[in-house]
Scaffold this active site. Structure first.
Site, short mmCIF file in Angstrom:
data_model
loop_
_atom_site.label_atom_id
_atom_site.label_comp_id
_atom_site.label_asym_id
_atom_site.label_seq_id
_atom_site.Cartn_x
_atom_site.Cartn_y
_atom_site.Cartn_z
N GLY A 1 -36.75 -13.61 -28.60
CA GLY A 1 -36.65 -12.37 -29.35
C GLY A 1 -35.46 -11.52 -28.97
O GLY A 1 -34.55 -11.95 -28.29
N LEU B 1 -33.14 -10.42 -31.08
CA LEU B 1 -32.14 -11.32 -31.64
C LEU B 1 -30.80 -10.63 -31.87
O LEU B 1 -30.73 -9.52 -32.39
CB LEU B 1 -32.66 -11.88 -32.97
CG LEU B 1 -34.02 -12.59 -32.90
CD1 LEU B 1 -34.42 -13.09 -34.28
CD2 LEU B 1 -34.00 -13.72 -31.89
N HIS C 1 -28.05 -15.58 -31.66
CA HIS C 1 -29.29 -16.19 -32.13
C HIS C 1 -29.19 -16.51 -33.62
O HIS C 1 -29.62 -17.57 -34.08
CB HIS C 1 -30.48 -15.24 -31.92
CG HIS C 1 -30.85 -15.01 -30.50
ND1 HIS C 1 -30.76 -13.76 -29.91
CD2 HIS C 1 -31.33 -15.84 -29.55
CE1 HIS C 1 -31.17 -13.85 -28.67
NE2 HIS C 1 -31.50 -15.10 -28.41
N GLN D 1 -41.11 -18.89 -17.00
CA GLN D 1 -39.74 -19.05 -16.54
C GLN D 1 -39.22 -17.81 -15.81
O GLN D 1 -38.05 -17.73 -15.48
CB GLN D 1 -38.82 -19.43 -17.70
CG GLN D 1 -38.62 -18.37 -18.76
CD GLN D 1 -37.96 -18.93 -20.00
OE1 GLN D 1 -38.48 -19.81 -20.67
NE2 GLN D 1 -36.78 -18.42 -20.32
N GLY E 1 -28.59 -22.88 -28.10
CA GLY E 1 -27.22 -22.42 -27.89
C GLY E 1 -26.62 -22.98 -26.62
O GLY E 1 -27.32 -23.23 -25.63
N LYS F 1 -24.69 -21.40 -24.65
CA LYS F 1 -24.55 -20.42 -23.56
C LYS F 1 -25.43 -20.82 -22.38
O LYS F 1 -25.02 -20.76 -21.23
CB LYS F 1 -24.90 -19.01 -24.03
CG LYS F 1 -24.77 -17.96 -22.90
CD LYS F 1 -25.18 -16.59 -23.35
CE LYS F 1 -26.68 -16.48 -23.52
NZ LYS F 1 -27.38 -16.54 -22.19
N ASP F 2 -26.66 -21.21 -22.68
CA ASP F 2 -27.57 -21.70 -21.65
C ASP F 2 -27.37 -23.22 -21.53
O ASP F 2 -28.22 -24.01 -21.96
CB ASP F 2 -29.01 -21.35 -22.03
CG ASP F 2 -29.20 -19.85 -22.20
OD1 ASP F 2 -29.14 -19.13 -21.19
OD2 ASP F 2 -29.37 -19.40 -23.35
N GLN G 1 -29.84 -25.46 -19.60
CA GLN G 1 -31.08 -25.50 -20.37
C GLN G 1 -30.97 -26.51 -21.51
O GLN G 1 -31.89 -27.31 -21.75
CB GLN G 1 -31.40 -24.12 -20.92
CG GLN G 1 -32.55 -24.09 -21.91
CD GLN G 1 -32.82 -22.68 -22.41
OE1 GLN G 1 -33.44 -21.89 -21.72
NE2 GLN G 1 -32.35 -22.36 -23.61
#
Length: 352
Positions: free
Chosen positions: A57, A59, A63, A87, A210, A212-213, A216
């Site tokens: 969320g 956003l 996103h 997490q 994305g 960016k992570d 992940q």
């Protein structure tokens, strides 16, 4: 009217009625896992492909770029909004993580999203007799300091009839080691587990994450490969603010000074990326080490606290010491400005 677990969002202007195709309905806000699964299965049974964009969320344009990518790759798109307690450690920013439910729904409706999955909880926390009790926040206070089986075994003073119900977690044994796990050892166990749950509930054909992570993304791709999820996991490009700062929901918590100083991260990455792009012989060990040191120094001198700056293989995330001509790698950065932890990265030599 719609059942409590599936509620239609407010009517949207006609110009946004991407979703008003034959057989499709207005954007649904779904809060129940079984209802979400039925929704997805109904569309797949009708021959429509389903995409999923998992989010927590608040956003931003980053996103929304993922949502646009998902919409372009499927017939119907689901966006999940869920701040995952598994997490976050007990001392992290779960309680202060920014939230804007109505703003998020408005943005998603304008893009033509077909369903938003907003579960109140995804974990059964405690079972007392025939009743489910407790709060998901316990997943943070009981989060292990490491991923070893020994530390995962809880010590409980609860009576025999009371037990913690959720005890199944997903880990990518090698990819989750190092980088963010050095200071957040619980993180990827929580990410991989909640993503696996969302995949089982939403049953997408495509899932968009994305870059960016970055760690992940690679962990999720490895989980999908190893556990045979029939899902195409797409890594979408990192989006930046006009001044170069990587877009993040956490940027809203930066003070004006920290916001300006945090640009040292993207500046340092840009210097390295340009050096790699213009080098015809690649970067030897000493040169690459010097470039990494310059990025660390720039962040520190700007008032940041460096978590890591590492150049790694794009797929395995194993650190590399040299960059031969034509080689592909990624420089990954995590640093704090104030109490806000920021991630950024730059793919070097192109995309693997």
């Amino acid at each position: 009217g719609a059942p409590a677990c599936v509620r239609p969002a407010r009517a949207c202007p006609l110009r946004f009625r991407y979703l008003a195709k034959p057989g499709l309905v207005e954007m649904q806000v779904i809060t129940d896992a079984k209802a979400m699964r039925r929704w997805s299965q109904a569309h797949r049974a009708a021959g429509r492909s389903v995409s999923l964009v998992p989010t927590m969320g608040y956003l931003h344009l980053g996103h929304l770029s993922l949502v646009k990518e998902a919409l372009s790759r499927s017939d119907v798109c689901v966006v999940s909004i869920y701040v995952n307690p598994a997490q976050f450690a007990a001392n992290e920013d779960f309680g202060t993580y920014p939230r804007d439910e109505q703003g998020d729904l408005r943005k998603l409706k304008e893009l033509g999203v077909h369903a938003v999955f907003m579960p109140e909880r995804l974990y059964v926390v405690e079972v007392c007799g025939d009743k489910t009790d407790g709060d998901e926040e316990n997943l943070r206070t009981n989060s292990p300091a490491s991923n070893s089986p020994e530390t995962n075994s809880p010590v409980s003073n609860s009576p025999p009839e009371t037990k913690a119900a959720h005890e199944t977690y997903v880990t990518a044994e090698q990819l989750q080691v190092g980088l963010c796990s050095k200071t957040r050892p619980h993180f990827f166990r929580g990410v991989a587990t909640v993503v696996a749950k969302l995949f089982n509930i939403c049953e997408p054909d495509v899932a968009v994450f994305g870059k960016k992570d970055y760690q992940q993304l690679r962990v999720v791709q490895r989980v999908v490969r190893d556990l045979d999820f029939a899902i195409d996991v797409v890594g979408a490009p990192l989006e930046r603010e006009t001044d170069g700062l990587a877009m993040s929901s956490r940027n809203a918590r930066l003070t004006a000074d920290h916001r300006a100083n945090a640009l040292a991260i993207s500046r340092g990455l840009l210097v390295l990326k340009n050096k790699v792009a213009t080098s015809h012989r690649g970067l030897d060990e000493q040169t690459l080490a010097n470039e990494v040191r310059e990025i660390r120094t720039g962040i520190t001198e700007a008032g940041g606290e460096v978590d890591y700056v590492e150049v790694c293989d794009q797929e395995s995330l194993v650190p590399v010491k040299t960059l031969p001509a034509g080689a592909k790698a990624v420089c990954l950065v995590a640093a704090k400005f104030g109490d806000v932890r920021l991630l950024d990265n730059a793919e070097l030599g192109g995309e693997a």
